[in-house]
Write a protein that holds these residues in place. Structure first.
Motif, PDB file in Angstrom:
ATOM      1  N   ASP A  22       1.110  -1.512   0.359  1.00 25.02           N
ATOM      2  CA  ASP A  22       0.256   0.243  -0.353  1.00 25.02           C
ATOM      3  C   ASP A  22       0.803   1.027   0.015  1.00 25.02           C
ATOM      4  OD1 ASP A  22      -1.134   2.139   0.562  1.00 25.02           O
ATOM      5  OD2 ASP A  22      -2.495   0.569   2.114  1.00 25.02           O
ATOM      6  N   VAL A  26     -12.222 -10.218  -2.655  1.00 24.47           N
ATOM      7  CA  VAL A  26     -12.382  -9.023  -2.199  1.00 24.47           C
ATOM      8  C   VAL A  26     -12.997  -8.331  -3.667  1.00 24.47           C
ATOM      9  CG1 VAL A  26     -10.351  -7.126  -1.210  1.00 24.47           C
ATOM     10  CG2 VAL A  26     -11.263  -8.967   0.020  1.00 24.47           C
ATOM     11  N   THR A  36     -12.934  -6.950   8.343  1.00 23.78           N
ATOM     12  CA  THR A  36     -12.416  -5.754   7.343  1.00 23.78           C
ATOM     13  C   THR A  36     -12.151  -4.848   7.669  1.00 23.78           C
ATOM     14  OG1 THR A  36     -13.290  -5.064   5.060  1.00 23.78           O
ATOM     15  CG2 THR A  36     -15.435  -5.486   7.100  1.00 23.78           C
ATOM     16  N   THR A  41     -13.950   1.699   3.339  1.00 24.48           N
ATOM     17  CA  THR A  41     -13.924   1.459   2.316  1.00 24.48           C
ATOM     18  C   THR A  41     -13.304   2.136   0.968  1.00 24.48           C
ATOM     19  OG1 THR A  41     -15.336  -0.591   2.451  1.00 24.48           O
ATOM     20  CG2 THR A  41     -14.427  -0.107  -0.105  1.00 24.48           C
ATOM     21  N   GLU A  49     -10.798   1.008  -1.615  1.00 25.46           N
ATOM     22  CA  GLU A  49     -10.252  -0.066  -1.346  1.00 25.46           C
ATOM     23  C   GLU A  49     -10.777  -1.108   0.050  1.00 25.46           C
ATOM     24  OE1 GLU A  49      -7.344   1.278   1.518  1.00 25.46           O
ATOM     25  OE2 GLU A  49      -8.194   3.270   1.856  1.00 25.46           O
ATOM     26  N   GLY A  51     -11.008  -4.783   2.136  1.00 28.65           N
ATOM     27  CA  GLY A  51      -9.781  -5.828   2.444  1.00 28.65           C
ATOM     28  C   GLY A  51     -10.927  -7.235   3.078  1.00 28.65           C
ATOM     29  N   ARG A  77      -5.709  -6.404   0.331  1.00 29.95           N
ATOM     30  CA  ARG A  77      -6.048  -5.278   0.582  1.00 29.95           C
ATOM     31  C   ARG A  77      -6.530  -4.938  -1.515  1.00 29.95           C
ATOM     32  NH1 ARG A  77      -4.939  -2.553   4.182  1.00 29.95           N
ATOM     33  NH2 ARG A  77      -3.319  -1.648   4.212  1.00 29.95           N
ATOM     34  N   GLU A 133      -6.813  -1.062  -3.512  1.00 30.40           N
ATOM     35  CA  GLU A 133      -7.165  -0.396  -3.919  1.00 30.40           C
ATOM     36  C   GLU A 133      -6.376   0.591  -4.611  1.00 30.40           C
ATOM     37  OE1 GLU A 133      -4.738   2.076  -0.925  1.00 30.40           O
ATOM     38  OE2 GLU A 133      -6.229   3.585  -0.739  1.00 30.40           O
TER      39      GLU A 133
END
Ligand code: GLY
Ligand code: MN
Length: 480
Positions: A298, A332, A387, A391, A424, A426, A446, A448
């Motif tokens: 990330d 996901v 989670t 988001t 994003e 996850g 995840r 994104e």
């Protein structure tokens, strides 16, 4: 001899300057003044200043850039101005000057705006005349050249004055709002006005919600560099597996791209292999990267204009997902796809989150997961255990942009053309979570991407990266 002691900006190990050397430093320099063009975003920043002026007539508005922060002893962190200051000036990375202050002075019909700043170190032996060679924080021979005041005025299209003039400029009794907490010496000059100043902070944050065309170009640039950084990392995955702290190799690889293309990172890189992926902001990055594990990366490049990307990919280190990794990844992916489909002007900000979460809840339910065990009544909110976070978020000068916007204009508000945000979702199954089958424990995924809301939907700014499990595996295979 000049004083060596009592100045933080002169180190205890610096040598004394004999008078003859001080005299020598004062002469023999060529005139190297510059005729600077306006900064690329200057015209857009002027429009934002006009909005501030219109919103706060007859009031003085003070926006400090903030200053240097000590890292240790006489070394500082890399300077980054406050995002509101950047937004109203279009200042660029390597040129940014600590302790600058933007002041809107009411004129009766609007405001005159002045940028108080540290000008180029003088060489004339007057006040501050030794700064250029003696001051390790601000001296030109130590940290590089700053703009002169006339260069500052040309670059920003704003009247410029020396920072030393600020106290006098704030002296007249005019209702004043300060963006407080960024520069203690500015705060000390103006009595606090908590309510009005909170209102200023909110206004400046909401002014950043809809991006103009220049900002969108900057975000495209930042995300393009971010995508390039992910390609760099994918190319280094095999190398990372041979190292005790392979996560650091991943971090360093991304950081190289960030510094090469932009000002640096928009936030500390999260390079999380194996069960570290279950830690949402794993930034220690001190673990190995093992074949058979997933690597969650990330990361975001901050462009020279300070706009940042924010992208996550979860990659199978061996090149192929195991069956159980793929099952989690596909869920996901389906959740993210549902979230993306909900992006359009007029939709509520919460819609894409709700769409993604619905997919996750249905998927986990179909797997027979019961996070409450036999203790708690079954309830779909309990899937939040796996989670954990929202988001997505607005993206811009800050990774989590517009953080002081009011709920009604952000989290409970409506998407508009010009918003830029992340999607994003996850799933994070902690390694010690007894509510899930053993095979799921320690898997974190995840995905994104960054989106611009358009007049009729959205465009993905990070589409240069593979997203589905098949695409990711094909990408990995192409690198072998
Ligand atoms: N990329 C870090 C975050 O959004 O929290
Ligand atoms: Mn994010």
């Amino acid at each position: 001899m000049e004083r060596q002691d009592g100045l933080r900006s002169v180190g205890s190990h610096d040598r004394a300057i004999p008078d003859a050397l001080a005299a020598c430093f004062r002469q023999g320099w060529a005139n190297t003044g510059l005729k600077l063009p306006p900064l690329p975003g200057a015209a857009y920043a002027a429009k934002r200043r006009a909005a501030v002026s219109e919103r706060f007539p007859n009031e003085r508005i003070v926006i400090p850039s903030g200053g240097l922060k000590a890292r240790s002893n006489d070394f500082d962190y890399t300077f980054r101005p406050h995002s509101a200051f950047i937004h109203l000036t279009a200042e660029q990375g390597t040129q940014a000057v600590p302790d600058s202050v933007l002041v809107f002075e009411p004129t009766g019909t609007g405001h005159s705006v002045t940028l108080f700043t540290r000008p180029r170190s003088p060489r004339d032996g007057g006040p501050n005349g030794t700064e250029f060679y003696r001051d390790r924080q601000y001296g030109e021979f130590w940290v590089g050249r700053r703009r002169t005041l006339s260069e500052t005025a040309d670059a920003f299209g704003i009247e410029a004055a020396a920072r030393g003039e600020l106290e006098r400029a704030l002296g007249a009794d005019v209702p004043t709002r300060v963006l407080r907490g960024e520069d203690a010496s500015v705060d000390a000059l103006v009595p606090p006005a908590p309510g009005p100043e909170a209102e200023l902070r909110t206004f400046l944050s909401e002014l950043r919600l809809v991006k103009d065309e220049w900002e969108i170009e900057q975000l495209r640039t930042a995300v393009e560099s971010t995508v390039a950084g992910f390609h760099d990392v994918a190319g280094e995955l095999r190398h990372a597996t041979g190292l005790a702290r392979g996560e650091r190799w991943i971090e360093g690889t991304f950081n190289r791209r960030a510094r090469l293309d932009g000002y640096g990172l928009g936030f500390e890189t999260i390079a999380a292999a194996g069960a570290h992926a279950c830690v949402l902001h794993w930034m220690r990055n001190d673990g190995p990267v093992r074949d058979g594990d997933l690597l969650l990366l990330d990361a975001g490049v901050e462009a020279d204009s300070f706009y940042t990307g924010d992208v996550t990919r979860t990659l199978p280190v061996s090149g192929r997902f195991t069956d159980v990794q793929r099952r989690v990844y596909d869920l996901v992916f389906a959740a993210q796809s549902a979230g993306i489909a909900a992006l359009r002007p007029g939709a509520r900000f919460s819609d894409f989150h709700n769409a993604a979460i619905r997919v996750i809840v249905e998927g986990l339910d179909s797997w027979g997961l019961r996070p409450g065990g036999t203790e708690l009544a079954h309830d779909s909110t309990l899937y939040g255990r796996y989670t954990v976070c929202g988001t997505g978020h607005m993206l811009g000068l800050d990774c989590h942009d517009c953080a002081s916007a009011r709920n009604e204009n952000y989290v409970n508000g409506t998407l508009e053309a010009g918003h830029v945000l992340t999607v994003e979702p996850g799933l994070y199954f902690q390694p010690d979570d007894l509510t899930v089958p053993e095979e799921l424990r320690g898997i974190g995924v995840r995905i994104e991407d960054d989106f611009l809301i358009t007049d009729d939907g959205s465009v993905c700014l990070s589409s240069g990266l593979p997203r589905s499990a098949d695409e990711v595996e094909a990408w990995m295979a192409s690198l072998r």
